[in-house]
Design a protein around this motif. Structure first.
Motif, short mmCIF file in Angstrom:
data_model
loop_
_atom_site.label_atom_id
_atom_site.label_comp_id
_atom_site.label_asym_id
_atom_site.label_seq_id
_atom_site.Cartn_x
_atom_site.Cartn_y
_atom_site.Cartn_z
N HIS A 10 14.66 6.94 -5.05
CA HIS A 10 15.01 6.79 -6.46
C HIS A 10 15.05 5.31 -6.78
CE1 HIS A 10 18.03 7.01 -9.91
NE2 HIS A 10 16.93 7.62 -10.33
N CYS A 11 14.43 4.90 -7.87
CA CYS A 11 14.37 3.48 -8.21
C CYS A 11 14.23 3.34 -9.72
CB CYS A 11 13.20 2.80 -7.51
SG CYS A 11 13.04 1.05 -7.93
N THR A 12 14.98 2.43 -10.30
CA THR A 12 14.95 2.25 -11.76
C THR A 12 14.27 0.95 -12.16
OG1 THR A 12 17.13 1.20 -11.70
CG2 THR A 12 17.07 3.59 -12.07
N GLN A 15 9.81 -2.53 -13.97
CA GLN A 15 8.86 -3.66 -13.96
C GLN A 15 7.96 -3.65 -12.73
OE1 GLN A 15 12.13 -3.83 -14.45
NE2 GLN A 15 12.37 -4.62 -16.54
N CYS A 16 8.24 -2.76 -11.79
CA CYS A 16 7.43 -2.67 -10.58
C CYS A 16 6.28 -1.70 -10.79
CB CYS A 16 8.30 -2.21 -9.40
SG CYS A 16 7.36 -2.01 -7.87
N ARG A 17 5.09 -2.08 -10.32
CA ARG A 17 3.91 -1.24 -10.52
C ARG A 17 3.97 0.06 -9.71
NH1 ARG A 17 -0.36 -2.13 -6.52
NH2 ARG A 17 -1.81 -1.36 -8.08
N HIS A 18 4.84 0.14 -8.74
CA HIS A 18 4.97 1.35 -7.93
C HIS A 18 5.97 2.34 -8.51
CE1 HIS A 18 2.50 -0.59 -5.00
NE2 HIS A 18 3.38 -1.56 -4.80
N ASN A 19 6.60 2.01 -9.63
CA ASN A 19 7.64 2.87 -10.19
C ASN A 19 7.03 3.90 -11.14
OD1 ASN A 19 10.03 3.53 -12.16
ND2 ASN A 19 10.92 2.59 -10.36
N LEU A 20 7.44 5.15 -10.96
CA LEU A 20 7.07 6.20 -11.91
C LEU A 20 8.16 6.20 -12.98
CD1 LEU A 20 4.97 8.44 -12.40
CD2 LEU A 20 6.55 10.00 -11.25
N PHE A 25 11.38 7.13 -10.06
CA PHE A 25 11.19 7.26 -8.63
C PHE A 25 10.06 6.33 -8.19
CE2 PHE A 25 13.54 11.16 -9.23
CZ PHE A 25 14.25 11.30 -8.04
N CYS A 26 10.12 5.92 -6.94
CA CYS A 26 9.04 5.13 -6.37
C CYS A 26 7.88 6.07 -6.01
CB CYS A 26 9.56 4.41 -5.12
SG CYS A 26 8.38 3.28 -4.38
N THR A 27 6.68 5.53 -6.03
CA THR A 27 5.51 6.35 -5.70
C THR A 27 4.96 6.02 -4.30
OG1 THR A 27 4.08 4.75 -6.79
CG2 THR A 27 4.82 6.63 -8.10
N ASP A 47 16.88 -6.87 -1.12
CA ASP A 47 15.71 -6.75 -2.01
C ASP A 47 14.76 -5.66 -1.53
OD1 ASP A 47 16.42 -9.29 -3.33
OD2 ASP A 47 15.80 -10.16 -1.42
N CYS A 48 14.01 -5.12 -2.47
CA CYS A 48 12.86 -4.31 -2.11
C CYS A 48 11.67 -5.24 -1.97
CB CYS A 48 12.58 -3.24 -3.17
SG CYS A 48 11.10 -2.29 -2.75
N ASP A 49 11.21 -5.44 -0.76
CA ASP A 49 10.09 -6.36 -0.52
C ASP A 49 8.74 -5.71 -0.84
OD1 ASP A 49 11.71 -8.45 0.19
OD2 ASP A 49 11.71 -7.95 2.32
S1 SF4 Z 1 8.30 -0.65 -4.49
FE1 SF4 Z 1 10.52 -1.00 -4.51
S2 SF4 Z 1 10.95 -1.84 -6.56
FE2 SF4 Z 1 8.94 -0.89 -6.62
S3 SF4 Z 1 9.29 1.19 -7.37
FE3 SF4 Z 1 9.28 1.27 -5.13
S4 SF4 Z 1 11.43 1.06 -4.53
FE4 SF4 Z 1 11.26 0.38 -6.67
#
Ligand code: SF4
Length: 58
Positions: A10-12, A15-20, A25-27, A47-49
């Motif tokens: 789960h991620c809010t 601004q991250c390209r991997h976020n749905l 949620f992260c993809t 941090d999420c690297d």
């Molecule tokens: S890569 Fe990290 S910051 Fe980006 S959506 Fe996934 S968990 Fe969130």
């Protein structure tokens, strides 16, 4: 391109390209978690690297 959410991450961070963004949620199959501190003591130190800046809005 349709991306599937990883229900275990789960991620809010929209601004991250991997976020749905529609579901927050992260993809990715897995993410790398790290720290920018020598001696992390609170969650702000972690941090999420795997973050990558989104180029367009979600
Ligand atoms: S890569 Fe990290 S910051 Fe980006 S959506 Fe996934 S968990 Fe969130």
């Amino acid at each position: 391109m349709d991306k599937c959410k990883n229900p275990n991450i789960h991620c809010t961070v929209e601004q991250c390209r991997h976020n749905l963004c529609s579901e927050h949620f992260c993809t990715l199959d897995m993410v790398e978690i790290g720290t920018h501190e020598q001696n992390p003591t609170m969650k702000e130190c972690v941090d999420c690297d795997s973050f990558e800046k989104r180029e367009s809005c979600c």
